[in-house]
Design an enzyme around this catalytic site. Structure first.
Site, PDB file in Angstrom:
ATOM      1  N   ARG A   1       0.819  -1.225   0.000  1.00  0.00           N
ATOM      2  CA  ARG A   1       0.000   0.000   0.000  1.00  0.00           C
ATOM      3  C   ARG A   1       0.849   1.270   0.000  1.00  0.00           C
ATOM      4  NH1 ARG A   1      -2.332  -3.511  -1.504  1.00  0.00           N
ATOM      5  NH2 ARG A   1      -4.290  -4.443  -0.780  1.00  0.00           N
TER       6      ARG A   1
ATOM      7  N   SER B   1     -11.206  -0.938   2.596  1.00  0.00           N
ATOM      8  CA  SER B   1     -10.584  -1.414   3.837  1.00  0.00           C
ATOM      9  C   SER B   1     -10.100  -0.213   4.644  1.00  0.00           C
ATOM     10  CB  SER B   1      -9.409  -2.340   3.520  1.00  0.00           C
ATOM     11  OG  SER B   1      -9.856  -3.501   2.863  1.00  0.00           O
TER      12      SER B   1
ATOM     13  N   GLU C   1      -5.710   2.761   6.581  1.00  0.00           N
ATOM     14  CA  GLU C   1      -5.392   2.743   5.156  1.00  0.00           C
ATOM     15  C   GLU C   1      -6.060   3.920   4.458  1.00  0.00           C
ATOM     16  OE1 GLU C   1      -6.398  -0.260   1.490  1.00  0.00           O
ATOM     17  OE2 GLU C   1      -5.350  -1.104   3.223  1.00  0.00           O
TER      18      GLU C   1
END
Length: 303
Positions: free
Chosen positions: A173, A223, A293
């Site tokens: 990420r 998420s 996130e």
């Protein structure tokens, strides 16, 4: 601010003022942006960056807003959006050259129509290619790092240069572009020739899994937390007894604990509070601090 916006209009750059950011993110949350600007060429982007830098006006680059939580106070600077206005792409053999505003889901399906394999994992990701590259988006054992051949970027001083896939320094990420605040202009993806039926079978399989396991019936930013090493955020949250926990309009999904969803007109404050509650409970139980996130964008910049 009025002067600079008029300057942009004189250069045929699309400008809208005091527009709600709820309409520009998948969470459906956020106050108004002072201005939303839509560039049509690289010169437009460079002009906006230079003008705002001279006047110390904050600029935020926005794609589909699928991983964003905007502040309830909105954004006092300029939102520079790269989406439908920046979505052209071409397919030449196994190489896909695409501007950063194209939808990942659209690109995945268009390449599947050409019997190209490698993007099946992206069919359910709601973001743009540029946003996906910035955070190395992935799902179901696939990620963009596996297929990015090169990226054309612009830095905040308006300088344009190309980076090879390995020079993007992709991680979980994250990417070099994220760390250096680079703007993704165009991406070259390298796919493989595959079997048409097998490709679409995989897309159908992943689509069904996504609908069964993810709370797509409510607005969210995907998420909410990054996966901690050796663990799954959703399982930690569920094991801590937080599944279905609600704070005002925000709730830990009762379908997938890794998602905080907007169930009833949630504010950004509701979501932030629920995130802090989840972080504290999981840390108290397991000694693991979950990292968000979702990117949280404040009234004047990223927080």
């Amino acid at each position: 601010m009025t002067e600079i916006l008029d300057f942009f209009r004189e250069h045929n750059i699309s400008v809208s003022e005091f527009e709600s950011l709820k309409e520009h993110c998948t969470f459906g949350i956020g106050g108004a942006a002072r201005a939303i600007v839509k560039p049509h060429c690289e010169e437009d982007i460079a002009l906006v960056l230079a003008s705002c830098r001279q006047r110390e006006i904050p600029v935020f680059i926005l794609g589909n807003g699928s991983n964003i939580l905007f502040s309830d106070e909105g954004f006092s600077g300029i939102i520079l959006t790269l989406k439908d206005n920046w979505s052209d792409f071409t397919i030449d053999g196994c190489l896909v050259t695409a501007k950063s505003g194209v939808s990942l889901a659209t690109l995945a399906r268009k390449t599947a129509m050409r019997s190209l394999t490698g993007m099946e994992f992206a069919t359910g990701i709601p973001g743009t290619l540029g946003g996906g590259v910035i955070m190395n988006a992935g799902a179901y054992d696939g990620e963009l790092a596996q297929i990015v051949r090169s990226v054309r970027v612009m830095d905040r001083q308006g300088r344009i240069f190309a980076l090879k896939g390995e020079e993007m320094e992709f991680g979980y990420r994250t990417s070099r572009a994220q760390r250096e605040f680079l703007i993704i202009l165009e991406v070259v993806l390298e796919l493989q020739q595959g079997d048409y039926e097998q490709i679409w079978s995989r897309i159908d399989e992943l689509t069904i899994r996504r609908w069964m396991r993810q709370p797509l019936e409510f607005p969210s930013a995907g998420s909410t937390f990054k996966r901690p090493p050796g663990h799954f955020a959703g399982k930690l949250i569920e094991d801590a007894g937080l599944k279905g926990l609600r704070f005002r309009g925000a709730m830990v999904s009762s379908k997938h604990s890794g998602f905080v969803v907007n169930v009833d007109g949630a504010s950004a404050s509701d979501v932030r509070t629920l995130i802090r509650i989840v972080q504290k409970r999981v840390f108290d139980e397991y000694g693991i601090l979950l990292q968000p996130e979702v990117r949280m964008i404040g009234a004047t910049g990223e927080t």
